[in-house]
Design a protein around this motif. Structure first.
Motif, PDB file in Angstrom:
ATOM      1  N   GLU A 207       7.833   0.908   1.999  1.00 20.07           N
ATOM      2  CA  GLU A 207       8.915   2.087   2.758  1.00 20.07           C
ATOM      3  C   GLU A 207       8.098   3.140   3.303  1.00 20.07           C
ATOM      4  O   GLU A 207       6.868   3.169   3.166  1.00 20.07           O
ATOM      5  CB  GLU A 207       9.556   2.464   1.250  1.00 20.07           C
ATOM      6  CG  GLU A 207       8.462   2.941   0.134  1.00 20.07           C
ATOM      7  CD  GLU A 207       9.170   3.466  -1.059  1.00 20.07           C
ATOM      8  OE1 GLU A 207       9.521   4.688  -1.231  1.00 20.07           O
ATOM      9  OE2 GLU A 207       9.506   2.739  -1.970  1.00 20.07           O
ATOM     10  N   GLU A 208       8.980   3.855   4.243  1.00 18.15           N
ATOM     11  CA  GLU A 208       8.256   4.932   4.823  1.00 18.15           C
ATOM     12  C   GLU A 208       7.409   6.136   4.101  1.00 18.15           C
ATOM     13  O   GLU A 208       6.397   6.522   4.468  1.00 18.15           O
ATOM     14  CB  GLU A 208       9.400   5.617   5.470  1.00 18.15           C
ATOM     15  CG  GLU A 208       9.969   5.038   6.716  1.00 18.15           C
ATOM     16  CD  GLU A 208       9.167   4.648   8.016  1.00 18.15           C
ATOM     17  OE1 GLU A 208       8.021   4.905   7.778  1.00 18.15           O
ATOM     18  OE2 GLU A 208       9.583   4.254   9.031  1.00 18.15           O
ATOM     19  N   SER A 209       7.699   6.209   3.000  1.00 19.79           N
ATOM     20  CA  SER A 209       7.097   7.103   2.064  1.00 19.79           C
ATOM     21  C   SER A 209       5.587   6.600   1.682  1.00 19.79           C
ATOM     22  O   SER A 209       4.672   7.478   1.608  1.00 19.79           O
ATOM     23  CB  SER A 209       7.845   7.236   0.464  1.00 19.79           C
ATOM     24  OG  SER A 209       7.559   6.223  -0.134  1.00 19.79           O
TER      25      SER A 209
ATOM     26  N   ALA B  54       0.867  -1.173   0.094  1.00 18.07           N
ATOM     27  CA  ALA B  54       0.108  -0.074  -0.079  1.00 18.07           C
ATOM     28  C   ALA B  54       0.868   1.124  -0.132  1.00 18.07           C
ATOM     29  O   ALA B  54       1.939   1.221   0.351  1.00 18.07           O
ATOM     30  CB  ALA B  54      -0.849  -0.156   1.303  1.00 18.07           C
ATOM     31  N   GLY B  55       0.236   2.399  -0.444  1.00 14.30           N
ATOM     32  CA  GLY B  55       0.800   3.687  -0.276  1.00 14.30           C
ATOM     33  C   GLY B  55       1.899   4.153  -1.280  1.00 14.30           C
ATOM     34  O   GLY B  55       2.475   5.058  -1.312  1.00 14.30           O
ATOM     35  N   LEU B  56       2.129   3.203  -2.237  1.00 13.06           N
ATOM     36  CA  LEU B  56       2.942   3.538  -3.328  1.00 13.06           C
ATOM     37  C   LEU B  56       2.583   4.574  -4.357  1.00 13.06           C
ATOM     38  O   LEU B  56       1.323   4.343  -4.699  1.00 13.06           O
ATOM     39  CB  LEU B  56       3.666   2.339  -3.976  1.00 13.06           C
ATOM     40  CG  LEU B  56       4.414   1.210  -3.463  1.00 13.06           C
ATOM     41  CD1 LEU B  56       4.665   0.189  -4.070  1.00 13.06           C
ATOM     42  CD2 LEU B  56       5.688   1.763  -2.645  1.00 13.06           C
ATOM     43  N   ARG B  57       2.984   5.716  -4.452  1.00 15.07           N
ATOM     44  CA  ARG B  57       2.555   6.856  -5.568  1.00 15.07           C
ATOM     45  C   ARG B  57       3.688   7.159  -6.516  1.00 15.07           C
ATOM     46  O   ARG B  57       4.728   7.479  -6.190  1.00 15.07           O
ATOM     47  CB  ARG B  57       2.170   8.060  -4.544  1.00 15.07           C
ATOM     48  CG  ARG B  57       0.964   7.531  -3.823  1.00 15.07           C
ATOM     49  CD  ARG B  57      -0.217   7.182  -4.411  1.00 15.07           C
ATOM     50  NE  ARG B  57      -1.289   7.015  -3.472  1.00 15.07           N
ATOM     51  CZ  ARG B  57      -1.795   5.745  -3.005  1.00 15.07           C
ATOM     52  NH1 ARG B  57      -0.936   4.711  -3.293  1.00 15.07           N
ATOM     53  NH2 ARG B  57      -2.640   5.724  -1.909  1.00 15.07           N
ATOM     54  N   SER B  58       3.301   7.249  -7.767  1.00 13.45           N
ATOM     55  CA  SER B  58       4.211   7.742  -8.884  1.00 13.45           C
ATOM     56  C   SER B  58       3.677   9.222  -8.914  1.00 13.45           C
ATOM     57  O   SER B  58       4.392   9.805  -9.711  1.00 13.45           O
ATOM     58  CB  SER B  58       4.036   7.038 -10.032  1.00 13.45           C
ATOM     59  OG  SER B  58       2.791   7.218 -10.761  1.00 13.45           O
ATOM     60  N   GLY B  59       2.554   9.604  -8.649  1.00 12.45           N
ATOM     61  CA  GLY B  59       2.017  10.950  -8.984  1.00 12.45           C
ATOM     62  C   GLY B  59       1.561  11.137 -10.397  1.00 12.45           C
ATOM     63  O   GLY B  59       1.084  12.155 -10.800  1.00 12.45           O
ATOM     64  N   ASP B  60       1.427   9.867 -10.985  1.00 16.28           N
ATOM     65  CA  ASP B  60       1.163  10.102 -12.507  1.00 16.28           C
ATOM     66  C   ASP B  60      -0.270   9.418 -12.723  1.00 16.28           C
ATOM     67  O   ASP B  60      -0.255   8.044 -13.044  1.00 16.28           O
ATOM     68  CB  ASP B  60       2.181   9.462 -13.154  1.00 16.28           C
ATOM     69  CG  ASP B  60       1.829   9.315 -14.764  1.00 16.28           C
ATOM     70  OD1 ASP B  60       0.840   9.841 -15.187  1.00 16.28           O
ATOM     71  OD2 ASP B  60       2.675   8.830 -15.668  1.00 16.28           O
ATOM     72  N   ARG B  61      -1.318  10.181 -12.716  1.00 16.12           N
ATOM     73  CA  ARG B  61      -2.572   9.526 -12.934  1.00 16.12           C
ATOM     74  C   ARG B  61      -2.893   9.038 -14.343  1.00 16.12           C
ATOM     75  O   ARG B  61      -3.958   8.468 -14.663  1.00 16.12           O
ATOM     76  CB  ARG B  61      -3.561  10.503 -12.403  1.00 16.12           C
ATOM     77  CG  ARG B  61      -3.621  11.037 -11.126  1.00 16.12           C
ATOM     78  CD  ARG B  61      -3.975   9.894  -9.945  1.00 16.12           C
ATOM     79  NE  ARG B  61      -4.036  10.117  -8.509  1.00 16.12           N
ATOM     80  CZ  ARG B  61      -4.955  10.540  -8.034  1.00 16.12           C
ATOM     81  NH1 ARG B  61      -6.575  10.786  -8.744  1.00 16.12           N
ATOM     82  NH2 ARG B  61      -5.102  10.915  -6.418  1.00 16.12           N
ATOM     83  N   ALA B  62      -2.106   9.136 -15.142  1.00 18.04           N
ATOM     84  CA  ALA B  62      -2.083   8.469 -16.379  1.00 18.04           C
ATOM     85  C   ALA B  62      -2.012   7.072 -16.552  1.00 18.04           C
ATOM     86  O   ALA B  62      -2.281   6.341 -17.558  1.00 18.04           O
ATOM     87  CB  ALA B  62      -1.384   9.380 -17.606  1.00 18.04           C
ATOM     88  N   MET B  63      -1.216   6.628 -15.389  1.00 16.45           N
ATOM     89  CA  MET B  63      -0.974   5.290 -15.253  1.00 16.45           C
ATOM     90  C   MET B  63      -2.207   4.404 -14.590  1.00 16.45           C
ATOM     91  O   MET B  63      -2.510   4.880 -13.718  1.00 16.45           O
ATOM     92  CB  MET B  63       0.402   4.838 -14.368  1.00 16.45           C
ATOM     93  CG  MET B  63       1.684   5.548 -14.946  1.00 16.45           C
ATOM     94  SD  MET B  63       3.001   5.341 -14.100  1.00 16.45           S
ATOM     95  CE  MET B  63       3.049   3.402 -13.659  1.00 16.45           C
ATOM     96  N   PRO B  64      -2.588   3.584 -15.233  1.00 17.60           N
ATOM     97  CA  PRO B  64      -3.852   2.696 -14.587  1.00 17.60           C
ATOM     98  C   PRO B  64      -3.643   2.165 -13.149  1.00 17.60           C
ATOM     99  O   PRO B  64      -4.508   2.200 -12.434  1.00 17.60           O
ATOM    100  CB  PRO B  64      -4.140   1.714 -15.693  1.00 17.60           C
ATOM    101  CG  PRO B  64      -3.464   2.161 -16.896  1.00 17.60           C
ATOM    102  CD  PRO B  64      -2.414   3.030 -16.780  1.00 17.60           C
TER     103      PRO B  64
ATOM    104  N   ARG C  62       8.343   3.958  -6.602  1.00 17.09           N
ATOM    105  CA  ARG C  62       9.245   3.300  -5.538  1.00 17.09           C
ATOM    106  C   ARG C  62      10.428   4.331  -5.221  1.00 17.09           C
ATOM    107  O   ARG C  62      11.493   3.991  -5.745  1.00 17.09           O
ATOM    108  CB  ARG C  62       9.521   1.984  -6.021  1.00 17.09           C
ATOM    109  CG  ARG C  62       8.192   0.989  -6.133  1.00 17.09           C
ATOM    110  CD  ARG C  62       8.955  -0.241  -7.112  1.00 17.09           C
ATOM    111  NE  ARG C  62       7.855  -1.270  -6.936  1.00 17.09           N
ATOM    112  CZ  ARG C  62       6.554  -1.282  -7.529  1.00 17.09           C
ATOM    113  NH1 ARG C  62       6.165  -0.374  -8.447  1.00 17.09           N
ATOM    114  NH2 ARG C  62       5.581  -2.358  -7.311  1.00 17.09           N
ATOM    115  N   PRO C  63      10.255   5.469  -4.813  1.00 18.02           N
ATOM    116  CA  PRO C  63      11.195   6.335  -4.643  1.00 18.02           C
ATOM    117  C   PRO C  63      12.485   5.824  -3.698  1.00 18.02           C
ATOM    118  O   PRO C  63      13.745   6.244  -4.019  1.00 18.02           O
ATOM    119  CB  PRO C  63      10.533   7.553  -4.195  1.00 18.02           C
ATOM    120  CG  PRO C  63       9.440   7.094  -3.258  1.00 18.02           C
ATOM    121  CD  PRO C  63       8.983   5.988  -4.146  1.00 18.02           C
TER     122      PRO C  63
END
Length: 384
Positions: A155-157, A126-136, A319-320
């Motif tokens: 990861e902590e992020s 849970a909680g992983l984010r690319s910030g790219d809402r164009a990715m399904p 996955r920063p």
């Protein structure tokens, strides 16, 4: 629900990235006392029967209790089909909770069905984010997290993202990365690259060469646009002149290469084209590579755990930690940035990186223990 505590868990897999995450989770639950009755549903989102069997066998995953056999389709069609077929399975099993992993269409589809029927949802990764809402996948992640009752982060992020989106702190647990559990358990079984080359008719492919690169491409943003795909393959061909490339080709990517008339860029002596590889084969390829070029999220994590330099052919990553602490460099689709990252690997060995916290092979054990404690509390959040 046949154990003395009447705790049961319905686990969902749908696509190959799910298999690597579910294998250690199911093993961890099998070792729990008291027992949790675990059943496995395979939605069939990835419908290559032979490849699925190969992954299940290699990873020691038991055969699914239920196979929905959904198959391919557009995102809307596939998601709807999973929902329609999962509901009767959920009614039949009547589990204490449903556990989903990752960010594929099956993840959000089964989570939606469960939550609408009042069955608690557990989301692993849970909680992983690319910030790219164009990715399904980004939409799947965000929505699944919003309707999950228990959320396990790698990861902590991930926790910071979830808190920002209004998820209660008590529902979030930082446990580490189950993908790395699988990697650590299977590293000694990885298939040597020399054997892979020989098995595919190129026993001398690496003879006299100082290492090799691995390339994987499958995301629509990279393979559906002829100009983008051409630029990436031209850059790969330039790299191959100095470092031979092993390229397991996704069937859809192969189709686009042929459709756009780009076969000449990959059908060459310094590129070894392979069909999609099994888990142990890919592990061997990544482990011994000088550099991996990829648009895969999971491979970013695996290369960080292996200490192998990774060049990500995307403009962002969910996955920063693989960039901040690991061996990953974001190069996007820009040939100059890709070549600069490659040159750094050749000259300096790339980023050294380190293995992130809780990527220790025991994430699945932490998940199983927390889920059992949560069920024993009646699926409620522990008091602070």
């Amino acid at each position: 629900m046949n154990n003395e505590n009447n705790f049961s868990l319905l686990c969902v897999v749908g696509a190959r990235p799910n298999f690597m995450k579910m294998a250690p989770i199911m093993a961890a639950f099998s070792a729990l006392q008291p027992k949790v009755d675990v059943k496995l549903v395979h939605t069939g989102q990835h419908y290559d029967v032979a490849m699925n069997h190969q992954y299940f066998q290699a990873l020691g995953i038991p055969d699914p209790d239920i196979n929905l056999e959904v198959g391919s389709g557009s995102h809307a069609v596939q998601t709807a089909d999973v929902m329609k077929k999962f509901e009767p399975a959920l009614d039949e099993v009547q589990p204490t909770a449903v556990l989903v992993v990752g960010d594929v269409n099956s993840t959000i589809a089964c989570a939606l069905v469960a939550t609408k029927k009042g069955v608690p949802v557990i989301h692993v990764e849970a909680g992983l984010r690319s910030g790219d809402r164009a990715m399904p996948e980004e939409i799947n992640r965000v929505l699944t997290d919003q309707i999950s009752d228990l959320l396990f982060t790698t990861e902590e992020s991930g926790k910071a993202n979830l808190l920002r989106e209004g998820i209660a702190d008590g529902r979030i647990h930082f446990v580490g990365n189950v993908m790395i559990d699988t990697l650590r358990r299977n590293l000694e079984r990885a298939v040597p690259t020399t054997q892979i080359c020989a098995d595919h008719g190129r026993p001398d492919f690496l003879k006299g060469k100082a290492g090799y690169a691995v390339l994987t491409l499958h995301r629509p943003s990279n393979v559906d646009d002829p100009a983008v795909l051409k630029a990436l393959l031209e850059t790969a061909a330039k790299i191959a002149e100095r470092t031979p490339i092993i390229f397991p080709v996704h069937p859809r990517t192969r189709g686009m290469i042929d459709k756009f008339g780009l076969s000449h860029l990959v059908d060459r002596s310094d590129v070894l084209l392979l069909p999609p590889m099994g888990y142990l084969e890919m592990l061997g390829l990544m482990k011994d590579a000088r550099v991996v070029l990829t648009d895969s999220g999971g491979i970013q994590e695996e290369t960080t755990a292996l200490g192998t330099p990774c060049i990500t052919l995307r403009n962002n990553t969910e996955r920063p930690i693989t960039v901040d602490e690991g061996t990953n460099t974001i190069a996007g689709q820009d040939p100059q940035k890709i070549m600069a990252a490659y040159e750094d690997v050749m000259a300096n060995g790339g980023k050294a990186g380190r293995v992130p916290q809780f990527w220790d092979g025991r994430a699945s054990e932490r998940i199983a223990a927390e889920v059992l404690a949560w069920m024993q509390r009646g699926c409620t959040i522990a008091a602070a």
